[in-house]
Design a protein around this motif. Structure first.
Motif, PDB file in Angstrom:
ATOM      1  N   ASP A   1      -6.057  -5.471  -4.653  1.00 55.62           N
ATOM      2  CA  ASP A   1      -5.833  -5.463  -3.205  1.00 55.62           C
ATOM      3  C   ASP A   1      -5.130  -4.190  -2.725  1.00 55.62           C
ATOM      4  O   ASP A   1      -4.800  -4.056  -1.547  1.00 55.62           O
ATOM      5  CB  ASP A   1      -5.028  -6.693  -2.778  1.00 55.62           C
ATOM      6  CG  ASP A   1      -3.626  -6.735  -3.397  1.00 55.62           C
ATOM      7  OD1 ASP A   1      -3.293  -5.832  -4.188  1.00 55.62           O
ATOM      8  OD2 ASP A   1      -2.883  -7.687  -3.098  1.00 55.62           O
ATOM      9  N   GLY A   2      -4.904  -3.246  -3.639  1.00 55.46           N
ATOM     10  CA  GLY A   2      -4.268  -1.985  -3.266  1.00 55.46           C
ATOM     11  C   GLY A   2      -2.757  -1.972  -3.414  1.00 55.46           C
ATOM     12  O   GLY A   2      -2.118  -0.941  -3.191  1.00 55.46           O
ATOM     13  N   SER A   3      -2.177  -3.088  -3.792  1.00 56.95           N
ATOM     14  CA  SER A   3      -0.727  -3.164  -3.931  1.00 56.95           C
ATOM     15  C   SER A   3      -0.277  -2.664  -5.305  1.00 56.95           C
ATOM     16  O   SER A   3      -1.092  -2.511  -6.223  1.00 56.95           O
ATOM     17  CB  SER A   3      -0.253  -4.605  -3.726  1.00 56.95           C
ATOM     18  OG  SER A   3      -0.722  -5.448  -4.767  1.00 56.95           O
TER      19      SER A   3
ATOM     20  N   LYS B   1      -4.080   4.543 -11.789  1.00 58.25           N
ATOM     21  CA  LYS B   1      -5.025   3.512 -11.352  1.00 58.25           C
ATOM     22  C   LYS B   1      -4.697   2.162 -11.969  1.00 58.25           C
ATOM     23  O   LYS B   1      -4.943   1.118 -11.376  1.00 58.25           O
ATOM     24  CB  LYS B   1      -6.449   3.930 -11.724  1.00 58.25           C
ATOM     25  CG  LYS B   1      -6.952   5.162 -10.976  1.00 58.25           C
ATOM     26  CD  LYS B   1      -8.365   5.527 -11.408  1.00 58.25           C
ATOM     27  CE  LYS B   1      -8.864   6.748 -10.664  1.00 58.25           C
ATOM     28  NZ  LYS B   1     -10.237   7.140 -11.109  1.00 58.25           N
TER      29      LYS B   1
ATOM     30  N   SER C   1       0.846  -1.197   0.000  1.00 59.81           N
ATOM     31  CA  SER C   1       0.000   0.000   0.000  1.00 59.81           C
ATOM     32  C   SER C   1       0.879   1.244   0.000  1.00 59.81           C
ATOM     33  O   SER C   1       2.084   1.174   0.267  1.00 59.81           O
ATOM     34  CB  SER C   1      -0.901   0.032   1.241  1.00 59.81           C
ATOM     35  OG  SER C   1      -0.111   0.173   2.418  1.00 59.81           O
ATOM     36  N   ARG C   2       0.247   2.392  -0.275  1.00 61.97           N
ATOM     37  CA  ARG C   2       0.970   3.663  -0.202  1.00 61.97           C
ATOM     38  C   ARG C   2       1.467   3.931   1.209  1.00 61.97           C
ATOM     39  O   ARG C   2       2.580   4.433   1.408  1.00 61.97           O
ATOM     40  CB  ARG C   2       0.077   4.810  -0.676  1.00 61.97           C
ATOM     41  CG  ARG C   2       0.012   4.946  -2.171  1.00 61.97           C
ATOM     42  CD  ARG C   2      -0.984   5.978  -2.638  1.00 61.97           C
ATOM     43  NE  ARG C   2      -0.816   7.298  -2.055  1.00 61.97           N
ATOM     44  CZ  ARG C   2      -1.338   8.408  -2.570  1.00 61.97           C
ATOM     45  NH1 ARG C   2      -2.055   8.350  -3.691  1.00 61.97           N
ATOM     46  NH2 ARG C   2      -1.163   9.583  -1.996  1.00 61.97           N
ATOM     47  N   GLU C   3       0.657   3.621   2.196  1.00 70.35           N
ATOM     48  CA  GLU C   3       1.060   3.840   3.582  1.00 70.35           C
ATOM     49  C   GLU C   3       2.292   3.007   3.922  1.00 70.35           C
ATOM     50  O   GLU C   3       3.223   3.485   4.582  1.00 70.35           O
ATOM     51  CB  GLU C   3      -0.086   3.480   4.534  1.00 70.35           C
ATOM     52  CG  GLU C   3       0.257   3.700   6.000  1.00 70.35           C
ATOM     53  CD  GLU C   3      -0.860   3.287   6.932  1.00 70.35           C
ATOM     54  OE1 GLU C   3      -0.794   3.640   8.118  1.00 70.35           O
ATOM     55  OE2 GLU C   3      -1.791   2.591   6.483  1.00 70.35           O
TER      56      GLU C   3
ATOM     57  N   ILE D   1      -2.319  -0.015  -9.879  1.00 74.04           N
ATOM     58  CA  ILE D   1      -2.763  -0.508  -8.567  1.00 74.04           C
ATOM     59  C   ILE D   1      -3.569  -1.785  -8.736  1.00 74.04           C
ATOM     60  O   ILE D   1      -4.531  -1.845  -9.501  1.00 74.04           O
ATOM     61  CB  ILE D   1      -3.610   0.563  -7.852  1.00 74.04           C
ATOM     62  CG1 ILE D   1      -2.805   1.856  -7.696  1.00 74.04           C
ATOM     63  CG2 ILE D   1      -4.052   0.060  -6.482  1.00 74.04           C
ATOM     64  CD1 ILE D   1      -3.619   3.010  -7.148  1.00 74.04           C
ATOM     65  N   GLN D   2      -3.163  -2.811  -8.006  1.00 73.85           N
ATOM     66  CA  GLN D   2      -3.850  -4.096  -8.044  1.00 73.85           C
ATOM     67  C   GLN D   2      -5.145  -4.028  -7.234  1.00 73.85           C
ATOM     68  O   GLN D   2      -5.339  -3.112  -6.414  1.00 73.85           O
ATOM     69  CB  GLN D   2      -2.940  -5.200  -7.480  1.00 73.85           C
ATOM     70  CG  GLN D   2      -1.599  -5.317  -8.170  1.00 73.85           C
ATOM     71  CD  GLN D   2      -1.722  -5.599  -9.649  1.00 73.85           C
ATOM     72  OE1 GLN D   2      -2.476  -6.485 -10.059  1.00 73.85           O
ATOM     73  NE2 GLN D   2      -1.003  -4.836 -10.467  1.00 73.85           N
TER      74      GLN D   2
END
Length: 266
Positions: free
Chosen positions: A249-251, A243, A204-206, A246-247
């Motif tokens: 799941d957010g990865s 976009k 994730s970005r975080e 980005i998968q």
């Protein structure tokens, strides 16, 4: 030289962020680890000294593939705390690369993962040569950002450039000063090297931001300066991470590489 000879930025930062380092720093690819085992000629009879072992990110990969005896050496109290928690059965010594409290010619190999740039000096090489057996191997490993595979407008290129812009006053792999340690020295043959490009999934970005926060030069910033860097970081991600990348799941994937160098003790 004593433990205090370790770079103060690295030691102070890693005393603070060892738990985050253990959580967010990446491991190493199978290809990288198998290369280390091969060039060091490791077996169950080998004694490996892992210098700057940190929390054991490389140690964890090593114990999966070899039964060699490992002695960890690490100057940071915080890093040692995490290492001993992760590997209670592996001997771990608090010491710097300049003064390792081990006997002469006791090691078959010395491995340094993600750390040699902090102490790439003739003093360190002399100490490594002291504890290595003749014909023993010094092997250094890094994960690196694969700039050759990136466009300059990509999120990865731009965030890396942002963060690397803060590392001017500390030794880093990407400064490429560490090879100078092997110049005009009598202890080791010229080093050999190999690189393995690969893609690394980032959850994730975080997570990606937290990974960068484990860097010593970000850890050393005061909170207000760190917040400014974070704002710039998020702006780049908003502008550059499409976009399509980005998968579900957010990865998303980063282009990275593994770099292994090794030199035989004369």
């Amino acid at each position: 030289m004593s433990v205090s000879a370790a770079n103060p930025v690295s030691q102070t930062s890693y005393d603070k962020n060892h738990e985050s380092y253990d959580k967010f720093r990446p491991g190493y690819t199978e290809e990288t680890v198998s290369t280390v085992v091969e060039v060091c000629k490791l077996s169950e009879k080998s004694h490996v000294v892992e210098v700057a072992a940190g929390t054991g990110k490389f140690t964890g990969e090593l114990v999966k593939v070899t039964n060699a005896r490992i002695t960890a050496v690490e100057p940071s109290t915080g890093m040692l705390e995490s290492f001993r928690k992760n590997f209670p059965n592996i001997e771990a010594i608090q010491a710097s690369s300049f003064a390792i409290p081990l006997p002469d010619a006791c090691a078959d190999a010395i491995i340094v993962a993600q750390g040699f740039h902090w102490f790439a000096t003739h003093e360190s090489l002399a100490e490594f040569a002291r504890i290595l057996k003749p014909g023993g191997v010094l092997c250094c490993v890094w994960n690196y950002e694969d700039f050759d595979a990136l466009s300059k407008d990509s999120w990865q290129y731009r965030t890396v450039k942002l963060c690397h812009g803060l590392d001017k006053n500390v030794p880093q792999y990407n400064h490429m000063n560490w090879p100078k340690a092997f110049d005009n020295q009598p202890w080791f043959a010229p080093y050999k090297e190999v690189k393995f490009p690969y893609e690394k999934s980032i959850p994730s970005r975080e997570f990606y931001w937290n990974l960068w926060r484990t860097r010593s030069y970000l850890t050393a910033l005061d909170p207000s300066e760190l917040e400014k860097v974070h704002d710039q970081f998020e702006k780049i991600m908003d502008e550059s991470l499409s976009k399509e990348e980005i998968q579900p799941d957010g990865s998303f994937n980063a282009k990275r590489g593994g770099h292994v160098i090794w030199a035989t003790r004369n």
